[in-house]
Structure formats: C-alpha cells, structure tokens
Design a protein around this motif. Sequence first.
Motif, PDB file in Angstrom:
ATOM      1  N   LEU A   1      52.768  30.163  35.195  1.00 50.92           N
ATOM      2  CA  LEU A   1      52.213  30.211  36.588  1.00 50.92           C
ATOM      3  C   LEU A   1      51.003  29.347  36.326  1.00 50.92           C
ATOM      4  O   LEU A   1      49.970  29.550  36.094  1.00 50.92           O
ATOM      5  N   ASP A   2      51.442  28.021  37.151  1.00 58.41           N
ATOM      6  CA  ASP A   2      50.320  27.040  37.253  1.00 58.41           C
ATOM      7  C   ASP A   2      50.242  26.746  38.764  1.00 58.41           C
ATOM      8  O   ASP A   2      50.713  26.068  39.327  1.00 58.41           O
ATOM      9  N   LEU A   3      48.710  27.347  39.155  1.00 57.64           N
ATOM     10  CA  LEU A   3      48.462  27.124  40.832  1.00 57.64           C
ATOM     11  C   LEU A   3      47.077  26.360  40.739  1.00 57.64           C
ATOM     12  O   LEU A   3      46.604  26.531  41.947  1.00 57.64           O
ATOM     13  N   ARG A   4      46.761  25.674  39.552  1.00 53.58           N
ATOM     14  CA  ARG A   4      45.590  25.198  39.695  1.00 53.58           C
ATOM     15  C   ARG A   4      45.461  24.032  40.922  1.00 53.58           C
ATOM     16  O   ARG A   4      46.395  23.126  41.268  1.00 53.58           O
ATOM     17  N   GLY A   5      44.378  23.852  41.372  1.00 56.12           N
ATOM     18  CA  GLY A   5      44.051  23.066  42.566  1.00 56.12           C
ATOM     19  C   GLY A   5      44.925  23.229  43.930  1.00 56.12           C
ATOM     20  O   GLY A   5      45.163  22.337  44.598  1.00 56.12           O
ATOM     21  N   THR A   6      45.329  24.411  44.180  1.00 54.46           N
ATOM     22  CA  THR A   6      45.922  24.941  45.261  1.00 54.46           C
ATOM     23  C   THR A   6      44.791  25.689  46.173  1.00 54.46           C
ATOM     24  O   THR A   6      43.744  26.160  45.639  1.00 54.46           O
ATOM     25  N   SER A   7      45.319  26.030  47.473  1.00 58.37           N
ATOM     26  CA  SER A   7      44.284  26.775  48.158  1.00 58.37           C
ATOM     27  C   SER A   7      44.735  28.217  48.151  1.00 58.37           C
ATOM     28  O   SER A   7      45.392  28.858  48.797  1.00 58.37           O
ATOM     29  N   LEU A   8      44.336  28.764  46.941  1.00 58.92           N
ATOM     30  CA  LEU A   8      44.747  30.154  46.646  1.00 58.92           C
ATOM     31  C   LEU A   8      43.928  31.111  47.111  1.00 58.92           C
ATOM     32  O   LEU A   8      42.428  31.061  47.019  1.00 58.92           O
ATOM     33  N   SER A   9      44.197  32.104  47.727  1.00 54.12           N
ATOM     34  CA  SER A   9      43.281  33.377  48.542  1.00 54.12           C
ATOM     35  C   SER A   9      43.585  34.428  47.852  1.00 54.12           C
ATOM     36  O   SER A   9      44.402  34.689  47.129  1.00 54.12           O
ATOM     37  N   GLY A  10      42.693  35.430  48.285  1.00 52.84           N
ATOM     38  CA  GLY A  10      42.899  36.872  47.620  1.00 52.84           C
ATOM     39  C   GLY A  10      42.338  36.828  46.084  1.00 52.84           C
ATOM     40  O   GLY A  10      41.619  35.901  45.664  1.00 52.84           O
ATOM     41  N   SER A  11      42.170  37.828  45.665  1.00 45.24           N
ATOM     42  CA  SER A  11      41.781  38.025  44.130  1.00 45.24           C
ATOM     43  C   SER A  11      43.007  38.197  43.093  1.00 45.24           C
ATOM     44  O   SER A  11      44.228  38.335  43.690  1.00 45.24           O
ATOM     45  N   LEU A  12      42.838  38.304  41.921  1.00 40.88           N
ATOM     46  CA  LEU A  12      43.693  38.523  40.765  1.00 40.88           C
ATOM     47  C   LEU A  12      44.118  40.005  40.837  1.00 40.88           C
ATOM     48  O   LEU A  12      43.251  40.863  40.698  1.00 40.88           O
ATOM     49  N   PRO A  13      45.432  40.242  41.330  1.00 43.98           N
ATOM     50  CA  PRO A  13      45.878  41.676  41.455  1.00 43.98           C
ATOM     51  C   PRO A  13      45.681  42.376  40.197  1.00 43.98           C
ATOM     52  O   PRO A  13      45.807  41.923  39.174  1.00 43.98           O
ATOM     53  N   ASP A  14      45.538  43.667  40.341  1.00 45.70           N
ATOM     54  CA  ASP A  14      45.253  44.721  39.169  1.00 45.70           C
ATOM     55  C   ASP A  14      46.910  44.721  38.519  1.00 45.70           C
ATOM     56  O   ASP A  14      46.966  44.780  37.432  1.00 45.70           O
ATOM     57  N   SER A  15      47.735  44.419  39.259  1.00 48.94           N
ATOM     58  CA  SER A  15      49.330  44.322  39.001  1.00 48.94           C
ATOM     59  C   SER A  15      49.688  43.223  38.338  1.00 48.94           C
ATOM     60  O   SER A  15      50.759  43.180  37.771  1.00 48.94           O
ATOM     61  N   ILE A  16      48.569  42.411  37.989  1.00 52.40           N
ATOM     62  CA  ILE A  16      48.825  41.020  37.143  1.00 52.40           C
ATOM     63  C   ILE A  16      49.588  41.477  35.735  1.00 52.40           C
ATOM     64  O   ILE A  16      50.132  40.881  35.014  1.00 52.40           O
ATOM     65  N   ASP A  17      49.357  42.753  35.254  1.00 49.97           N
ATOM     66  CA  ASP A  17      49.649  43.117  34.130  1.00 49.97           C
ATOM     67  C   ASP A  17      51.241  43.363  33.814  1.00 49.97           C
ATOM     68  O   ASP A  17      52.022  43.541  32.878  1.00 49.97           O
ATOM     69  N   ASN A  18      51.633  43.548  35.168  1.00 50.09           N
ATOM     70  CA  ASN A  18      53.325  43.726  35.247  1.00 50.09           C
ATOM     71  C   ASN A  18      54.054  42.439  34.835  1.00 50.09           C
ATOM     72  O   ASN A  18      55.194  42.473  34.655  1.00 50.09           O
ATOM     73  N   LEU A  19      53.447  41.453  34.691  1.00 51.85           N
ATOM     74  CA  LEU A  19      53.952  40.196  34.463  1.00 51.85           C
ATOM     75  C   LEU A  19      53.749  39.983  32.822  1.00 51.85           C
ATOM     76  O   LEU A  19      53.177  39.351  32.127  1.00 51.85           O
ATOM     77  N   TRP A  20      54.566  40.988  32.070  1.00 44.80           N
ATOM     78  CA  TRP A  20      54.613  41.189  30.748  1.00 44.80           C
ATOM     79  C   TRP A  20      55.146  40.120  29.916  1.00 44.80           C
ATOM     80  O   TRP A  20      54.934  39.935  28.798  1.00 44.80           O
ATOM     81  N   SER A  21      55.933  39.060  30.609  1.00 42.31           N
ATOM     82  CA  SER A  21      56.402  38.125  29.883  1.00 42.31           C
ATOM     83  C   SER A  21      55.338  36.857  29.882  1.00 42.31           C
ATOM     84  O   SER A  21      55.542  35.730  29.285  1.00 42.31           O
ATOM     85  N   LEU A  22      54.312  36.804  30.613  1.00 43.72           N
ATOM     86  CA  LEU A  22      53.495  35.506  31.055  1.00 43.72           C
ATOM     87  C   LEU A  22      52.831  34.949  29.823  1.00 43.72           C
ATOM     88  O   LEU A  22      52.317  35.755  29.013  1.00 43.72           O
ATOM     89  N   LYS A  23      53.076  33.827  29.639  1.00 41.92           N
ATOM     90  CA  LYS A  23      52.370  32.916  28.499  1.00 41.92           C
ATOM     91  C   LYS A  23      51.336  32.111  28.971  1.00 41.92           C
ATOM     92  O   LYS A  23      50.576  31.967  28.213  1.00 41.92           O
ATOM     93  N   TYR A  24      51.703  31.453  30.013  1.00 43.27           N
ATOM     94  CA  TYR A  24      50.677  30.539  30.492  1.00 43.27           C
ATOM     95  C   TYR A  24      50.138  30.714  32.108  1.00 43.27           C
ATOM     96  O   TYR A  24      50.818  30.883  32.977  1.00 43.27           O
ATOM     97  N   LEU A  25      48.972  30.921  32.120  1.00 45.96           N
ATOM     98  CA  LEU A  25      48.353  31.395  33.590  1.00 45.96           C
ATOM     99  C   LEU A  25      47.258  30.081  33.683  1.00 45.96           C
ATOM    100  O   LEU A  25      46.150  30.286  33.045  1.00 45.96           O
ATOM    101  N   TYR A  26      47.231  29.213  34.925  1.00 44.43           N
ATOM    102  CA  TYR A  26      46.564  28.202  34.912  1.00 44.43           C
ATOM    103  C   TYR A  26      46.270  28.368  36.578  1.00 44.43           C
ATOM    104  O   TYR A  26      46.933  28.140  37.667  1.00 44.43           O
ATOM    105  N   LEU A  27      44.934  28.609  36.677  1.00 41.10           N
ATOM    106  CA  LEU A  27      44.389  28.831  37.947  1.00 41.10           C
ATOM    107  C   LEU A  27      43.143  27.965  38.209  1.00 41.10           C
ATOM    108  O   LEU A  27      42.107  28.583  39.198  1.00 41.10           O
TER     109      LEU A  27
END
Length: 684
Positions: A231-257
């Motif tokens: 999940l690569d969203l760097r340099g976008t207009s991302l609003s809100g916060s990092l949700p607690d449910s982020i841990d449901n992305l159990w397969s996530l290997k790369y997170l770029y914000l």
Amino acid sequence: MQFKSSFFINKKASEGCKDSITQSYPKTDSWKEGTDCCSWDGVTCENITGQVIGLDLSCSCLYGAIPSNSSLFHLPHPQELNLAHNDFNDSKMPSEFARFISIVLLNLTDSLLSGQIPPQISHMSKLVSLDLSWNDYEALDENTLEGLVRNLTEVRQLFLDGIDLSFINPKVLINLSSSFSSLSLIGCNLQGKFPENIFHLPNLKSLNLAANSELNLYLPKFNRSNHIELLDLRGTSLSGSLPDSIDNLWSLKYLYLPGTSFPGVLPNSIGNLVSLKQLHLAGTSLFGGLPNSIGNLVSLEGLVLDECNLTGIIPRSLGNLSQLNLLDLSMNQFSGEIPSSLTSLSQLEYLNFVRNQLEGPIPDEVIAFPNLKSLELSSNFLNGTLPWLYTISSLKAIHLEDNQLSGHVKQFHCKSLEVIYLWNNKLQGSIPSSISQLVNLYWLDLSSNNLSGLVQFDLFSNLQNLQHLDLSNNHLSLNSNSTATDYTLPNLLHLFLTSCNIIEFPQFLRGSQKLIDLELSNNRIYGKIPKWMWDVGKDSLRYLNLSQNSVTEIEQLPWRNIEILDLSSNLIQGNLPIPPSKTSILSISNNCLSGEISDLICNLSSVEIVDLSRNNLRGIIPQCLGNLSKISMLNLQMNKFYGAIPSTFAGMSIKESQPEWKSIGRAIITIHHELHQYGSVGSW
C-alpha cells in the motif's frame, strides 16, 4: 529478421534497466538467418505447433520507431509481448497492437512511445497484465480509461504510471473487476476523491497511488478479508488517521505513507502486522510516542519515521527487530538515552537519529552493529567518548557532529570510510595518523573541537578522493615538513582551515582545479598571494576568505566566478583590487589600501555588501555606485573621501561612528536598513 533490421542497437536506449533487476543486452544479436527462431533469445514457442507465442525484448537496447506496418504485427497468436525499457524514438503507439486478441501480457513501460493511447487497446479482451507506464503519451481521456475498465474483464494487473489522468474522475475505477490484484497509478495527476471500494477488492494485493498530490483518500476500516501486501499512498492528500483496524491487513508487507500529513497517533495495533517488511511514514503529522508494540514487527527490514513530531523515549523493544537494516527516526523530539538493546541489531546498515533531543553516551558494545554502513546521530546532546565505530569494516559514513562528545579520536581500522563528520563537539588530543590510510575518504570535518598538536600536510597525501576538508577552530598547527609538497588533491572542492596556525598557502592546492570554497582566515600567512594560486579554482572558486592574516599585496584577482571575497584585516597595500562582476560580497576593510576607487567597481552588478572601511582610500565616491540595484550595505568609514553621496542613497540611513563626524569618509550607508547573514565574511 525484418523486425530486427528495423532497429539500431544503442546501449543508452535501455538505460532504464539500471534500476531494474533485468540486465540490458542486445537480445536480437542471437537472431541469425537460417536458424530456428524458437532458439532465439527472447522468443518463446508453443511446444507442439512451434508458433511464436511469446516475445520478451525488454532491455534489449533497441532504438528506432515502431511503424503501423511493422512485421511485429504479423505474429499470428502471441500471448505475451514485453518491449519494456527500449527507445522507440517518440513514435506513436500503433493501434495495431489491438490485433493481438489472444494476448494476456503487454508491457511497453519506459519505451519512449508518444501520442494518444489508442482506444482499441480495450478490445484486447484476454489481457491479464497491461503496463503502459513512463512514456510520453498525451493525456488519457475518460472514455479510453472507462473502456479499459469495462472491457478488460480479465485484467488483474494495470500499470499506468506517469500517464496524465488529470481529466479523469477517479470514480471511473469503481467498476474494476473483483479479481483485480495490482493497480499502479504513480504520478498521474489524479484529482478528486478516490473510490473507497477499491481498498476492499478481495484479491487486491498491490495498490500504488504515490505522487498524486490532489487525490483525496481516506483509509477505511479494514477487515480480515483484505489481502493487500503493498500500500503506497505517499504524496497524496490522505486525511483521517491510521485506523486501529490496520492490523486486519494481515498480509501487508509494504506500507508507504510519507508526505501525506495525516494526523493521529501510531496505534498499538500496528504491532500486529507481523508480515510487514517496510514501514515508511516520514513527514506525516503523527504525535505522541512510538508504541512498544513496534517491537513485534519481527519481519521488519525498514522503519522510516523521520519528521513525524514523535516524542518520548525510543522503545527498547526496537532491539527485537532482528531483520532491520534501515532505522530512521531523525528530526523528531525523542529524548532520553539511546537504548543499548539496539546494538543487537546485527543486520542494521543505516541508523539515523539526527536532530532529536537524545542525551547520554552512545551504547558501547564490542559486537555492536557489525554490518553498519551509515551512522547518523548528529544534532543531539550525546556525551561520552566515541565507541565501537573504529573497527566496523563495513562503515562508510559517520555523522556525529553537533553533540557534546569528548575524549580522544582513536585510530581508525575501517578502511571503507568515506565520510567523517565530527564538528562541534568537545573532542581532544591529536588527529589520528590512521586518517592517512582512509583512501576512500572524500569528506572530513573535524572543526570546532579541542583538537591539538602539529599536523603535517602530508597526512592527507593518500586521500586522492578527498573533496571536503575542514579542520577549523581547534588548537592545531598545520605545517609542511619540507619546502615543497609533492602531491596534490585533484578532487578537492572545499577547504576550511580557519585558525590553524598556517604560515603559507598549502602546496597541495596546486592541483585543485575544481576548488569551490577556500577559507584560510585567522592564520599567519604573510606576503603576496603566490602566482601558482592564480590557477587554483580559476573557473570554479566561489568563496575565498583570507581575512585576519598578513597578506601584503594582491597583484590580481583571477577567479572569474568569485561570489564572496573576504580580504579584511590584512596588510594589503596599493590600489583597491576590483573583483569579477559576479561578486556579491566584497570585504577588504582594515588594510592599507590607498588611492581612489576606480569606476570599474560599478561593474559589480550582483554586489550586495561592500566594506572598504579602515583604509587610506581617498577622493570622491564614484556616482555610478548608485546604479548598483542589489547593494544592501556600503561601508566606507575611516577613509579620506570627500564630495557628494550618490543621489540614489540620499534618502537612506547614514550611520556615523560619532555625532560630530560629518564627513562621508566616516559613514556606513545601509540600503535596506538591516543586514543579511552571509556566512563567514568578517565583522562589519
């Protein structure tokens, strides 16, 4: 063979392969007349019929156009076609690609194709993977993209990086197939609200929307059915916060914000992403501390949290991240000591805690960081002595400047060192002789410490890669142990030797034709500038500071591009030397200059500050000085001028040293009422 003959082989055509895992070479060199084409490099044939079903000429150094009548389009049943990383000379993308109705993979990335993407591409209904990235296409219209989304129902991977999608509403993407696995739209100038449903596509593994600054996103509540790995969203207009449910992305290997500026704290649930390999949140608006749960990310290889406004202490649990090779917590507000647990990170290569509020000693363990390449701990409040960094064979860069480190600098045994920054500490003793063996060193800054002793210039004779040398403001005495130095430093760009008790210009400068900065202020240099110095940095020198010496004569100023020239507080006699027209700061105060100011000074069209005070100059002030539009300060006091002030200065403030002094020779003329900061140019 006809297809081969339509191209030239040019290695520069596949320069894009330098950043890929594929090595570039001319695959068509193996294509010979009278040989079985199925044996040719890059050609795949069907086992039974012998028909060509695959053509992979990526990174093949092909240069030339692909015309619409190319023999390429005579292939009857190709299933895969990869022409990535070649140079098709800005030729238009032929609509004939749509003839390949059986093709499942089409890769044309970075091939210098231009024009419109033909809408007929949407007729290639069996496509599974389509990559048209990084070419020179015209902006894609909404109908074409809508056709791709609607008709290419088999597509699992779509890469359109670098294509202008500014005229397209992101809602067109709502109808992407539920089988979709990869979507990459890097730098497409997408605008508007991104469809939330795409995050929930059940087979989505990779979503890259980086560098779309006007694309509005909101991270939804994730559930366990998500299979996202990247999940690569760097340099976008991302609003809100990092949700607690982020841990449901159990397969996530790369997170770029990075650069998204979304607020909030880093949730404890982040520690449940046990598959995560890269976590990059640089430049976001996080606050609070780093949760201890971060130590649960045992697969993590890169953790980049610079400029995140994080506070508190650095968790000891980071020492659990045994796979970590990159750790960057720079430019935050972490306090306390560096946890000793970090020294167990045996895979760590890059450690950066620059510009925090860390204190105490650097943890000292004999086996600390055996694979470290770069250590960056500058601008903190660290104290104690320099630890284990002398013996790590892999170490290339040391950045420990601007701390409170003390003790002696010991002998270096790591010959791989390229950069040593230790300025503005409290280090003592002599410069270690082992410096002379660091043949890969190109940056050495030991300035503003308490180092002492005699340093012979030949200490640097083996450092032929040296670009920057700064030993200023210590208690050193630099000297040559012979009447001539038989070596040069041909790559030297910056030399700063302020207050080093030098009595002559360093002989090793004779070969420094690229020199940009030279500061030898507050030394004991006496006499004329030697003629051999006229060729040092003749076209490159921008900054020269010889202030507070005993230079007696300036025969000429041959440095064509000099911008800052400080010759103040010397014994220079004769007429005022006029520097080149690019000079912005000229300080030659407190010397023994005589005679009148030549009108040639008015050729200094870029000058901002001129200080000619405390000399024996006389005569009238050239009226043309009033034409120098950029000048912010003109200091002429303690001379013998007479006559009128240039009319341009008539309304400006004139500061005088004593109320009864009324002569122009005592005046400082300040144009903008306040002085700017211009580095080490002496005291005005």
